[in-house]
Scaffold this motif. Structure first.
Motif, PDB file in Angstrom:
ATOM      1  N   CYS A 141       0.866  -1.184   0.000  1.00  0.00           N
ATOM      2  CA  CYS A 141       0.000   0.000   0.000  1.00  0.00           C
ATOM      3  C   CYS A 141       0.896   1.224   0.000  1.00  0.00           C
ATOM      4  O   CYS A 141       1.859   1.294   0.765  1.00  0.00           O
ATOM      5  CB  CYS A 141      -0.898   0.007   1.230  1.00  0.00           C
ATOM      6  SG  CYS A 141      -1.690   1.595   1.545  1.00  0.00           S
ATOM      7  N   VAL A 142       0.570   2.210  -0.867  1.00  0.00           N
ATOM      8  CA  VAL A 142       1.440   3.380  -0.967  1.00  0.00           C
ATOM      9  C   VAL A 142       0.894   4.597  -0.211  1.00  0.00           C
ATOM     10  O   VAL A 142       1.425   5.690  -0.322  1.00  0.00           O
ATOM     11  CB  VAL A 142       1.735   3.745  -2.444  1.00  0.00           C
ATOM     12  CG1 VAL A 142       2.534   2.633  -3.094  1.00  0.00           C
ATOM     13  CG2 VAL A 142       0.456   4.006  -3.211  1.00  0.00           C
ATOM     14  N   HIS A 143      -0.170   4.413   0.533  1.00  0.00           N
ATOM     15  CA  HIS A 143      -0.685   5.446   1.438  1.00  0.00           C
ATOM     16  C   HIS A 143      -0.938   6.771   0.715  1.00  0.00           C
ATOM     17  O   HIS A 143      -0.331   7.811   1.022  1.00  0.00           O
ATOM     18  CB  HIS A 143       0.255   5.601   2.640  1.00  0.00           C
ATOM     19  CG  HIS A 143       0.375   4.326   3.425  1.00  0.00           C
ATOM     20  ND1 HIS A 143      -0.501   3.993   4.418  1.00  0.00           N
ATOM     21  CD2 HIS A 143       1.205   3.262   3.278  1.00  0.00           C
ATOM     22  CE1 HIS A 143      -0.186   2.786   4.893  1.00  0.00           C
ATOM     23  NE2 HIS A 143       0.840   2.312   4.208  1.00  0.00           N
ATOM     24  N   CYS A 144      -1.854   6.697  -0.236  1.00  0.00           N
ATOM     25  CA  CYS A 144      -2.187   7.843  -1.086  1.00  0.00           C
ATOM     26  C   CYS A 144      -2.670   9.044  -0.273  1.00  0.00           C
ATOM     27  O   CYS A 144      -3.379   8.897   0.726  1.00  0.00           O
ATOM     28  CB  CYS A 144      -3.328   7.470  -2.038  1.00  0.00           C
ATOM     29  SG  CYS A 144      -3.113   5.904  -2.879  1.00  0.00           S
ATOM     30  N   GLY A 159      -8.358   6.249  -2.775  1.00  0.00           N
ATOM     31  CA  GLY A 159      -9.597   5.659  -3.278  1.00  0.00           C
ATOM     32  C   GLY A 159     -10.268   4.793  -2.234  1.00  0.00           C
ATOM     33  O   GLY A 159     -11.498   4.800  -2.089  1.00  0.00           O
ATOM     34  N   CYS A 160      -9.474   4.053  -1.482  1.00  0.00           N
ATOM     35  CA  CYS A 160     -10.050   3.149  -0.490  1.00  0.00           C
ATOM     36  C   CYS A 160     -10.869   3.922   0.532  1.00  0.00           C
ATOM     37  O   CYS A 160     -11.963   3.513   0.904  1.00  0.00           O
ATOM     38  CB  CYS A 160      -8.952   2.335   0.193  1.00  0.00           C
ATOM     39  SG  CYS A 160      -7.708   3.332   1.044  1.00  0.00           S
ATOM     40  N   ILE A 165      -2.416   5.461   6.073  1.00  0.00           N
ATOM     41  CA  ILE A 165      -3.783   4.954   6.146  1.00  0.00           C
ATOM     42  C   ILE A 165      -3.810   3.577   6.792  1.00  0.00           C
ATOM     43  O   ILE A 165      -3.183   2.631   6.317  1.00  0.00           O
ATOM     44  CB  ILE A 165      -4.413   4.954   4.752  1.00  0.00           C
ATOM     45  CG1 ILE A 165      -4.589   6.411   4.334  1.00  0.00           C
ATOM     46  CG2 ILE A 165      -5.748   4.232   4.760  1.00  0.00           C
ATOM     47  CD1 ILE A 165      -4.875   6.611   2.916  1.00  0.00           C
ATOM     48  N   CYS A 169      -9.084   1.048  -5.141  1.00  0.00           N
ATOM     49  CA  CYS A 169      -7.641   1.304  -4.972  1.00  0.00           C
ATOM     50  C   CYS A 169      -6.952   1.319  -6.339  1.00  0.00           C
ATOM     51  O   CYS A 169      -7.015   0.341  -7.078  1.00  0.00           O
ATOM     52  CB  CYS A 169      -7.015   0.245  -4.087  1.00  0.00           C
ATOM     53  SG  CYS A 169      -5.206   0.345  -4.047  1.00  0.00           S
ATOM     54  N   PHE A 183      -4.019   0.964  -7.007  1.00  0.00           N
ATOM     55  CA  PHE A 183      -2.871   0.060  -7.038  1.00  0.00           C
ATOM     56  C   PHE A 183      -3.254  -1.388  -6.761  1.00  0.00           C
ATOM     57  O   PHE A 183      -2.388  -2.254  -6.683  1.00  0.00           O
ATOM     58  CB  PHE A 183      -1.822   0.533  -6.025  1.00  0.00           C
ATOM     59  CG  PHE A 183      -1.304   1.915  -6.319  1.00  0.00           C
ATOM     60  CD1 PHE A 183      -0.217   2.098  -7.157  1.00  0.00           C
ATOM     61  CD2 PHE A 183      -1.929   3.037  -5.795  1.00  0.00           C
ATOM     62  CE1 PHE A 183       0.247   3.372  -7.451  1.00  0.00           C
ATOM     63  CE2 PHE A 183      -1.473   4.310  -6.087  1.00  0.00           C
ATOM     64  CZ  PHE A 183      -0.378   4.486  -6.924  1.00  0.00           C
ATOM     65  N   VAL A 203      -4.388  -2.922  -4.046  1.00  0.00           N
ATOM     66  CA  VAL A 203      -3.686  -3.392  -2.854  1.00  0.00           C
ATOM     67  C   VAL A 203      -4.527  -4.208  -1.852  1.00  0.00           C
ATOM     68  O   VAL A 203      -4.116  -5.303  -1.483  1.00  0.00           O
ATOM     69  CB  VAL A 203      -2.998  -2.210  -2.136  1.00  0.00           C
ATOM     70  CG1 VAL A 203      -2.546  -2.604  -0.744  1.00  0.00           C
ATOM     71  CG2 VAL A 203      -1.818  -1.720  -2.967  1.00  0.00           C
ATOM     72  N   PRO A 204      -5.679  -3.717  -1.395  1.00  0.00           N
ATOM     73  CA  PRO A 204      -6.320  -4.396  -0.259  1.00  0.00           C
ATOM     74  C   PRO A 204      -6.613  -5.870  -0.533  1.00  0.00           C
ATOM     75  O   PRO A 204      -6.959  -6.253  -1.644  1.00  0.00           O
ATOM     76  CB  PRO A 204      -7.622  -3.613  -0.071  1.00  0.00           C
ATOM     77  CG  PRO A 204      -7.366  -2.282  -0.683  1.00  0.00           C
ATOM     78  CD  PRO A 204      -6.432  -2.548  -1.832  1.00  0.00           C
ATOM     79  N   LYS A 225      -3.840  -4.853   4.806  1.00  0.00           N
ATOM     80  CA  LYS A 225      -2.831  -4.218   3.950  1.00  0.00           C
ATOM     81  C   LYS A 225      -1.767  -3.624   4.854  1.00  0.00           C
ATOM     82  O   LYS A 225      -1.917  -3.620   6.083  1.00  0.00           O
ATOM     83  CB  LYS A 225      -3.475  -3.131   3.088  1.00  0.00           C
ATOM     84  CG  LYS A 225      -4.018  -1.970   3.902  1.00  0.00           C
ATOM     85  CD  LYS A 225      -4.490  -0.852   2.998  1.00  0.00           C
ATOM     86  CE  LYS A 225      -4.721   0.440   3.777  1.00  0.00           C
ATOM     87  NZ  LYS A 225      -3.497   1.058   4.292  1.00  0.00           N
TER      88      LYS A 225
HETATM   89  S1  SF4 Z   1      -5.117   0.813  -0.207  1.00  0.00           S
HETATM   90 FE1  SF4 Z   1      -4.784   1.605  -2.248  1.00  0.00          FE
HETATM   91  S2  SF4 Z   1      -5.999   3.495  -2.313  1.00  0.00           S
HETATM   92 FE2  SF4 Z   1      -5.752   2.950  -0.176  1.00  0.00          FE
HETATM   93  S3  SF4 Z   1      -3.976   4.116   0.453  1.00  0.00           S
HETATM   94 FE3  SF4 Z   1      -3.245   2.065  -0.103  1.00  0.00          FE
HETATM   95  S4  SF4 Z   1      -2.648   2.276  -2.238  1.00  0.00           S
HETATM   96 FE4  SF4 Z   1      -3.903   4.076  -1.763  1.00  0.00          FE
END
Ligand code: SF4
Ligand code: HEM
Ligand code: SF4
Ligand code: SF4
Lengths: 207, 259
Positions: free
Chosen positions: B76-79, B83-84, B102, B119, B121, B123-124, B134
């Motif tokens: 997870c890149v912690h946008c 979107g999540c 996040i 998401c 990416f 990820v979840p 995540k």
């Molecule tokens: S789960 Fe996806 S959308 Fe949510 S912070 Fe991580 S990379 Fe971003």
């Protein structure tokens, strides 16, 4: 002569109210998923997971009953005649206090269109609903579009249902009787659906 | 986001694919081992799982006559604009920490899986408990002043934790480019890549999926407006034009009056 004529038989009325109950179950259980503004509605079902479970299984009942309702009335609502076109051009006379002589069959053009909308929306909600039931198994883009479409139809459905409820109750006094007890007054029938009234009474001219 | 936003830098050029980060994360978070299958690569496991919050992706690239490996820590890149979080209906299931990361809370998650679809990416992940999991950037370690477990375990300083602006400045000073500086209001996890993002399986221009944007930023607000609008419209109709009374006709035809 009785003051009333039959409009909906028991089977039709039970089906209509069954669809109504499942629709509002879907509405209330979906509301909290639609926006955080309505998160409190999830508690009606013992929390979010309860709401989702109810929504899935009541969804099957809604899909089945609403489709059946549509199929039962399919013949009555699937064609528009010239009188329907007049109705549409005058928007059913709803925008003015001056009444016009409506010449409607069992259902007027607005009701027909609402019926078609309901049938189509039921199918779309059902298909998109099944897609978002399995978000991990199905392709991402399909699930994303289904979430969008399910939400969009949800919104349109509520807006049309609000208008439907208004017109079937206080907007047209006497209309609800037909769905509650199955019969409507002759005066009501002559005013709103004279062509249908003549048909079922075998009269040439309404007296 | 605030000046104080923290960041996590992944300098892929330093990575030797020892996978200490994978192991450290499992250990700190007490995650079960997964049974994996060989899929013709040293990469293992082949994907993030509910029990694997980060992993090293092995990218095999043709390089002249021979083959070159690229390694990349996936997570997870912690946008900044996540979107999540945008789609999550359950308050508290996903929340942003003071550091800007996040975190998920399984107790609050209602298992709708909307975050999977939203998401950018992918990820979840969901386990047998059906709840989201995540990378949470070790919020429970940061809170007590410890660095993230994976960064601490990394022997090559591929993974670095620190003030986000400082990390970016350091990369720029080394004349390298940062992935994720501005995308989605800035990612909390930044990459230094040796090749184009696509080669690493990262989107070149990450953004919230269009259908998700339309769902949450267009249909939702307009829908709420439409709902109240419809109610207002029928009430307005009732008090202006008014209902279609049937009594009126009664008098006209002078006929039988029915209550
Ligand atoms: S789960 Fe996806 S959308 Fe949510 S912070 Fe991580 S990379 Fe971003
Ligand atoms: C026709 C049968 C239907 C099926 C099978 C169905 C199925 C589903 C499913 C599986 C979900 C996702 C639940 C989750 O896991 O979070 C969902 C969401 C939702 N449903 Fe339905 N549904 C149906 C009809 C309806 C109806 C009639 C309404 C409204 C009147 C409705 C409103 C919603 C809403 C608002 C959501 C939240 C997601 C969104 O905003 O798009 N659904 N539905
Ligand atoms: S699955 Fe859980 S974390 Fe993901 S959006 Fe739904 S409630 Fe939120
Ligand atoms: S920051 Fe913590 S939770 Fe995230 S991958 Fe590293 S060790 Fe795991």
């Amino acid at each position: 002569m009785s003051k009333y004529v039959e409009r909906f038989n028991t089977r039709e009325r039970v089906l209509h109210w069954f669809v109504t109950v499942t629709f509002f179950t879907q509405l209330l259980s979906g509301l909290g998923l639609f926006s955080r503004l309505f998160v409190g509605y999830l508690d009606l079902f013992g929390g979010g997971q309860g709401a989702i479970m109810v929504h899935k299984y009541a969804g099957i009942l809604f899909l089945a009953s609403s489709l059946l309702l549509f199929l039962n009335h399919r013949k009555e609502i699937s064609t528009l005649d010239d009188d329907d076109r007049v109705w549409l051009s005058k928007l059913g006379g709803y925008l003015s206090r001056d009444t016009y002589e409506e010449n409607n069959g069992k259902f007027n053009a607005g009701q027909k269109l609402f019926g078609i909308f309901m049938g189509a929306s039921t199918v779309i909600l059902g298909i998109t609903g099944f897609v978002i039931w399995f978000p991990v198994l199905l392709p991402r883009s399909l699930v994303q579009v289904s979430l969008l479409v399910h939400g969009l139809i949800f919104v349109l459905f509520i807006m049309f249902v609000i208008v439907h409820i208004y017109l079937a109750t206080i907007g047209n006094p006497g209309t609800l009787d037909g769905m509650l007890w199955g019969r409507v007054s002759r005066i009501w029938a002559r005013k709103h659906h004279v062509k249908w009234y003549k048909e079922i009474t075998g009269q040439e001219k309404a007296s | 986001m605030a000046e104080s936003r923290m960041g996590f830098l992944i300098d892929t050029s330093r990575c030797i694919a020892c996978r200490s980060c994978q192991v450290a994360c499992k250990q700190w978070n007490k995650l079960e081992a997964d049974t994996t299958a060989n899929h013709g690569s040293y990469e293992n496991p082949g994907d993030l799982t509910p029990n694997l919050y980060n992993r090293i992706r092995f990218i095999e690239k043709a390089d002249g006559g021979s083959m070159k490996w690229l390694f990349m820590n996936e997570r997870c890149v912690h946008c900044g604009d996540a979107g999540c979080m945008k789609v999550c209906p359950a308050p508290g299931a996903l929340y942003r920490t003071n550091e800007g990361f996040i975190v998920h809370n399984k107790e609050k998650c209602i298992a709708c899986k909307y975050c999977v679809s939203a998401c950018p990416f992918g990820v979840p992940r969901y386990g047998a408990d059906d709840k989201v999991s995540k990378c949470h950037l070790c919020y429970d370690r940061l809170g007590v002043g410890k660095p993230p477990a994976c960064a601490k375990a990394c022997p090559t300083q591929t993974l670095q934790y620190g003030p986000r602006n400082g990390l970016i400045a350091k990369v720029k000073a080394a004349k390298k480019t940062v992935y994720g500086e501005a995308d989605l209001s800035g990612l909390g996890v930044l990459y230094v890549l040796d090749d184009k993002p696509e080669v690493y399986g990262l989107p070149a221009n990450p953004s919230i999926p269009t259908a998700i944007f339309l769902w949450k930023d267009v249909v939702k607000p307009l829908g709420i407006l439409g709902f109240w609008g419809s109610i207002a419209a029928v009430l307005f109709h009732y008090v202006t034009t008014g209902p279609k009374q049937i009594e009126e006709e009664n008098q006209k035809t002078g006929g039988d009056r029915h209550e």
